[in-house]
Write a protein that holds these residues in place. Structure first.
Motif, mmCIF file in Angstrom:
data_model
loop_
_atom_site.group_PDB
_atom_site.id
_atom_site.type_symbol
_atom_site.label_atom_id
_atom_site.label_comp_id
_atom_site.label_asym_id
_atom_site.label_seq_id
_atom_site.Cartn_x
_atom_site.Cartn_y
_atom_site.Cartn_z
ATOM 1 N N ASP A 155 92.027 54.703 71.049
ATOM 2 C CA ASP A 155 93.212 53.601 70.979
ATOM 3 C C ASP A 155 93.390 52.413 72.269
ATOM 4 O OD1 ASP A 155 94.694 55.571 69.657
ATOM 5 O OD2 ASP A 155 95.711 56.416 71.226
ATOM 6 N N LEU A 156 92.147 52.566 72.979
ATOM 7 C CA LEU A 156 92.215 51.948 74.384
ATOM 8 C C LEU A 156 90.763 51.265 73.828
ATOM 9 C CD1 LEU A 156 92.518 50.958 77.063
ATOM 10 C CD2 LEU A 156 90.652 52.093 78.398
ATOM 11 N N ALA A 157 90.306 52.049 72.954
ATOM 12 C CA ALA A 157 88.935 51.237 72.070
ATOM 13 C C ALA A 157 89.544 50.307 71.398
ATOM 14 C CB ALA A 157 87.778 51.862 71.599
ATOM 15 N N ARG A 158 90.352 50.178 70.487
ATOM 16 C CA ARG A 158 90.848 49.531 69.310
ATOM 17 C C ARG A 158 91.822 48.508 70.505
ATOM 18 N NH1 ARG A 158 92.478 50.627 63.882
ATOM 19 N NH2 ARG A 158 93.468 49.011 63.239
ATOM 20 N N LEU A 159 92.436 48.684 71.683
ATOM 21 C CA LEU A 159 93.329 47.346 72.260
ATOM 22 C C LEU A 159 91.664 46.523 72.686
ATOM 23 C CD1 LEU A 159 95.789 46.119 73.292
ATOM 24 C CD2 LEU A 159 95.123 47.668 75.586
ATOM 25 N N LEU A 160 90.723 46.960 73.087
ATOM 26 C CA LEU A 160 89.561 45.577 73.514
ATOM 27 C C LEU A 160 89.417 45.667 72.378
ATOM 28 C CD1 LEU A 160 87.523 45.460 76.010
ATOM 29 C CD2 LEU A 160 86.381 47.393 75.122
ATOM 30 N N VAL A 161 89.087 46.156 70.985
ATOM 31 C CA VAL A 161 88.529 44.780 70.531
ATOM 32 C C VAL A 161 89.454 43.855 69.788
ATOM 33 C CG1 VAL A 161 87.769 45.286 67.958
ATOM 34 C CG2 VAL A 161 87.014 46.808 69.695
ATOM 35 N N LEU A 163 91.762 42.066 71.441
ATOM 36 C CA LEU A 163 91.421 41.579 72.313
ATOM 37 C C LEU A 163 90.844 40.327 72.408
ATOM 38 C CD1 LEU A 163 93.142 43.796 75.856
ATOM 39 C CD2 LEU A 163 93.998 41.347 75.267
ATOM 40 N N THR A 164 89.108 41.384 72.650
ATOM 41 C CA THR A 164 88.110 40.829 72.138
ATOM 42 C C THR A 164 87.718 39.541 70.876
ATOM 43 O OG1 THR A 164 87.165 42.866 73.227
ATOM 44 C CG2 THR A 164 85.489 41.212 71.945
ATOM 45 N N ASP A 165 88.172 40.433 69.884
ATOM 46 C CA ASP A 165 88.689 38.967 68.571
ATOM 47 C C ASP A 165 89.557 37.840 69.219
ATOM 48 O OD1 ASP A 165 87.100 41.027 66.474
ATOM 49 O OD2 ASP A 165 89.177 41.480 65.518
ATOM 50 N N GLY A 166 90.577 38.444 69.862
ATOM 51 C CA GLY A 166 91.059 36.430 69.852
ATOM 52 C C GLY A 166 91.034 35.800 70.991
ATOM 53 N N ALA A 181 88.128 32.086 80.352
ATOM 54 C CA ALA A 181 87.246 32.479 81.940
ATOM 55 C C ALA A 181 89.492 33.229 81.957
ATOM 56 C CB ALA A 181 87.451 31.932 82.989
ATOM 57 N N ARG A 182 90.248 32.832 82.739
ATOM 58 C CA ARG A 182 91.682 33.174 82.008
ATOM 59 C C ARG A 182 91.673 34.762 81.401
ATOM 60 N NH1 ARG A 182 92.663 27.693 83.026
ATOM 61 N NH2 ARG A 182 93.162 27.937 81.402
ATOM 62 N N THR A 183 91.675 34.339 80.167
ATOM 63 C CA THR A 183 92.113 34.964 79.794
ATOM 64 C C THR A 183 91.014 36.239 79.535
ATOM 65 O OG1 THR A 183 91.853 33.724 77.266
ATOM 66 C CG2 THR A 183 91.612 36.536 76.972
ATOM 67 N N ILE A 191 93.513 46.143 80.918
ATOM 68 C CA ILE A 191 92.874 47.297 79.807
ATOM 69 C C ILE A 191 92.321 48.148 82.127
ATOM 70 C CG2 ILE A 191 90.216 48.270 79.649
ATOM 71 C CD1 ILE A 191 91.278 46.889 77.653
ATOM 72 N N ALA A 192 92.255 47.392 82.533
ATOM 73 C CA ALA A 192 91.800 48.495 84.049
ATOM 74 C C ALA A 192 93.175 48.749 84.187
ATOM 75 C CB ALA A 192 91.966 47.893 85.447
ATOM 76 N N ALA A 193 94.234 48.935 84.337
ATOM 77 C CA ALA A 193 95.572 49.650 84.616
ATOM 78 C C ALA A 193 95.483 51.179 83.501
ATOM 79 C CB ALA A 193 96.940 49.213 83.865
#
Length: 201
Positions: A155-161, A163-166, A181-183, A191-193
């Motif tokens: 689930d976290l990997a899907r969120l990371l992908v 975010l990366t796409d955006g 850089a702000r993004t 993610i660190a949360a």
């Protein structure tokens, strides 16, 4: 003249196809353009691969592997989850900036596959690769930093992908490094949360 094995020809053709698509777009990546880029005769193409669309699957594999290398190379020096995520995302964005055409090509290829019946499975396959890569990076980071994730890694990997796409598409659209850089800072916080100290048995 040395006979090149079919697997080597195919790898060279995939690299050439990637170059042509990144530079000129998917529509320009004809069989003739690909063999010309690879410096091979046209007959070599059909010796190594049955069609251009089949070769596109190899192009996806190439790009995903390179993206993983770019992100993973920045994990070694991190001491916190946030730092690891930020370094990985920054390394990935540096990779995008170094050759924007590659990522434009991947978005273009995904859209093409979604509209092409015999490639209908390719986008899902592409994103399975992205999710597996992100899962591997998250698991490697957790092991290195003695942490665990508070939600399932897939689930976290899907969120990371996501975010990366955006991040990628926004940067391709406006080339605003400061905004990117702000993004990355905000994505790293998000993610660190989900990181917590690992519980030992």
């Amino acid at each position: 003249m040395t006979r090149i094995p079919a697997a080597e020809r195919r790898a060279a053709l995939a690299a050439a196809a990637r170059t042509v698509i990144a530079r000129d777009g998917l529509a320009a990546a004809t069989t003739r353009a690909i063999v010309a880029e690879a410096g091979m005769p046209l007959a070599s193409f059909h010796y190594a691969v049955s069609s251009r669309d089949e070769l596109l699957r190899d192009v996806v594999e190439l790009v995903v592997a390179d993206e993983g290398t770019a992100a993973a190379s920045f994990l070694a020096t991190a001491t916190t989850a946030r730092e690891a995520i930020k370094q990985a995302l920054t390394g990935y964005l540096d990779h995008v900036r170094s050759d924007p055409g590659n990522e434009q090509a991947m978005f273009e290829l995904t859209q093409y596959a979604l509209r092409t019946p015999h490639l209908a499975d390719l986008p899902a396959e592409q994103y399975r690769s992205y999710h597996a890569l992100a899962s591997g990076l998250l698991e490697a980071g957790a092991s290195a930093l003695s942490i665990e994730w508070s939600i399932p890694v897939p689930d976290l990997a899907r969120l990371l992908v996501t975010l990366t796409d955006g991040l990628t598409l926004a940067w391709l659209a406006d080339r605003d490094d400061a905004a990117a850089a702000r993004t990355i800072d905000s994505a790293s916080d998000a993610i660190a949360a989900f990181a917590r100290e690992a519980v030992t048995a």
